[in-house]
Design an enzyme around this catalytic site. Structure first.
Site, PDB file in Angstrom:
ATOM      1  N   ALA A 287       0.567  -1.233   0.134  1.00  0.00           N
ATOM      2  CA  ALA A 287      -0.451  -0.124  -0.095  1.00  0.00           C
ATOM      3  C   ALA A 287       1.137   1.568   0.293  1.00  0.00           C
ATOM      4  O   ALA A 287       2.023   1.679   0.609  1.00  0.00           O
ATOM      5  CB  ALA A 287      -0.992   0.110   1.057  1.00  0.00           C
ATOM      6  N   ASP A 288       0.047   1.961  -0.842  1.00  0.00           N
ATOM      7  CA  ASP A 288       1.361   3.580  -0.793  1.00  0.00           C
ATOM      8  C   ASP A 288       0.751   4.485  -0.033  1.00  0.00           C
ATOM      9  O   ASP A 288       1.257   4.885   0.770  1.00  0.00           O
ATOM     10  CB  ASP A 288       1.281   4.498  -2.171  1.00  0.00           C
ATOM     11  CG  ASP A 288       2.009   3.323  -3.519  1.00  0.00           C
ATOM     12  OD1 ASP A 288       3.194   3.716  -3.768  1.00  0.00           O
ATOM     13  OD2 ASP A 288       1.428   2.958  -3.809  1.00  0.00           O
ATOM     14  N   HIS A 289      -1.323   4.018   0.663  1.00  0.00           N
ATOM     15  CA  HIS A 289      -1.467   4.995   1.191  1.00  0.00           C
ATOM     16  C   HIS A 289      -2.797   4.449   1.860  1.00  0.00           C
ATOM     17  O   HIS A 289      -3.530   3.843   1.109  1.00  0.00           O
ATOM     18  CB  HIS A 289      -1.953   5.857   0.283  1.00  0.00           C
ATOM     19  CG  HIS A 289      -2.504   7.479   1.370  1.00  0.00           C
ATOM     20  ND1 HIS A 289      -2.164   8.808   0.592  1.00  0.00           N
ATOM     21  CD2 HIS A 289      -2.825   7.848   2.257  1.00  0.00           C
ATOM     22  CE1 HIS A 289      -2.446   9.691   1.618  1.00  0.00           C
ATOM     23  NE2 HIS A 289      -2.735   9.618   2.652  1.00  0.00           N
TER      24      HIS A 289
END
Length: 398
Positions: A287-289
């Site tokens: 996940a990036d965010h």
């Protein structure tokens, strides 16, 4: 961790244990070459970052797997451009390279007024955040470093030189911390998957690249896979090609082959069929965010994998450090989704393959709602129900 002028840090899946050991040893790392090494199609490298105080090299991931070529990063503006161009990618790696580029520039900078130095640091960090806005780790690191600078400037005994030294040391500490965090994530994820597995060995499906090339070393979702492999409990990995940038085909396969982990590459459009036919034990992605309600932004294509996993009853995990979590945003609808250039879809290796004039929509990320993350979010604090993540993080931070 070593930051002397004669030592440098290389961060690889094979060296993640050596970094800590070398810090307490008189034995230096191999000397950094005077020039970035010439690429070799026959040489495989997972050294995503090479750093010594005052000098930073990054492995140009656009050239992998055909070439292993390092590019020198002279400062903040150079880092912004190579992050934007995706020569380095992955939310943790973006933050580390961005911050290290500031450390390099600080090392070279002469400043006598601490307030002027603080202004330069804050402006540089704000600029780095704009390189890939969806990836929250850079923004989190920028805020932490900015707060540190404000605090230090207010100290009556601080000087421009002491501020510079403390800030560089703080940035350098991010390297070892990220590797340590990733190993813990890998352990938590592997243990949780095995506790629910119906077979002695498991089969994992993953998306995009979440390994040494996306972090300081070891990886998040790929770190879970590495942990399972080291335990002798991994049968096979299926990885998606991850269009349109092919991070799975170019980078994840590269890492898996480097570590001799049994794996099969599939097209993104084959995921549902693989979940139906290939005895997949779990899906693990990065996940990036991640926001307060447990919604996650990750590489485009993650959302549809989660839907397919739910339909087939396959547990779906998200693995990411707490630095990827953003409690200031309530839901995924508030995450800014980066849109990439049209040429990434219309062209292949510089050759135009789409009909001229066709319209293009190219979001780099999609949002997976928390209720599709059926098995949990894996952080360095454990495996969490997405709906309970906010409470866990608040308790841990406080």
């Amino acid at each position: 961790f070593s930051s002397s002028s004669s030592d440098f840090v290389t961060l690889t899946a094979l060296q993640h244990c050596a970094v800590s050991a070398a810090a307490g040893s008189s034995r230096p790392f191999p000397p950094l070459p005077a020039q970035p090494p010439i690429h070799s199609p026959r040489t495989m490298s997972l050294e995503a970052v090479r750093y010594r105080r005052g000098r930073l090299l990054i492995l140009n991931q656009l050239l992998l797997p055909g070439q292993a070529e390092y590019e020198e990063v002279g400062g903040v503006r150079a880092a912004w451009q190579l992050i934007r161009d995706m020569k380095v990618r992955g939310a943790p790696a973006i933050a580390i390279v961005g911050c290290l580029s500031l450390a390099v520039e600080l090392h070279q900078r002469e400043e006598s007024v601490k307030e002027d130095l603080a202004t330069f640091v804050r402006e540089s960090l704000d600029y780095l955040v704009t390189s890939r806005p969806t990836a929250v780790n850079m923004a989190r690191s920028a805020q932490d470093l900015s707060d540190f600078v404000v605090s230090e400037v207010q100290r009556p005994d601080s000087t421009a030189e002491s501020l510079k030294e403390k800030l560089i040391s703080r940035i350098e500490g991010l390297l070892e911390k990220d590797i340590r965090t990733n190993k813990i994530i890998g352990s938590h994820g592997a243990e949780h998957i095995l506790s629910r597995a119906k077979t002695d060995k498991v089969i994992i499906l993953t998306h995009c690249n979440t390994g040494s090339l996306a972090t300081a070393g070891y990886g998040t979702a790929l770190g879970v896979i590495r942990s399972l492999w080291s335990m002798g409990r991994l049968e096979h990995v299926y990885c998606t090609e991850t269009r349109p940038y092919n991070q799975g085909a170019r980078l994840t396969t590269y890492e898996l082959m480097h570590d001799k982990i049994p794996a099969t590459l599939i097209a993104d459009s084959m995921v549902a069929m693989a979940l139906k036919e290939k005895r997949i034990s779990a899906v693990v992605v990065g996940a990036d965010h991640i926001v307060a309600n447990g919604d996650t932004a990750n590489k485009i294509g993650t959302y549809q994998i989660a839907i397919a996993a739910l339909h087939h009853g396959v547990p779906f995990y998200v693995a990411a450090p707490s630095t990827s979590c953003d409690l200031a945003l309530e839901s995924g609808e508030q995450i800014v989704i980066e849109e990439r250039p049209v040429g990434e879809l219309t062209d292949f290796n510089g050759v135009h393959v789409a009909a001229p004039g066709i319209g293009v929509w190219n979001p780099a990320f999609d949002i997976t709602p928390h209720d599709l993350i059926t098995a949990g979010i894996i952080t360095e604090f454990g495996v969490h129900d997405p709906r309970e993540l906010r409470k866990v993080l608040i308790d841990k931070i406080s």
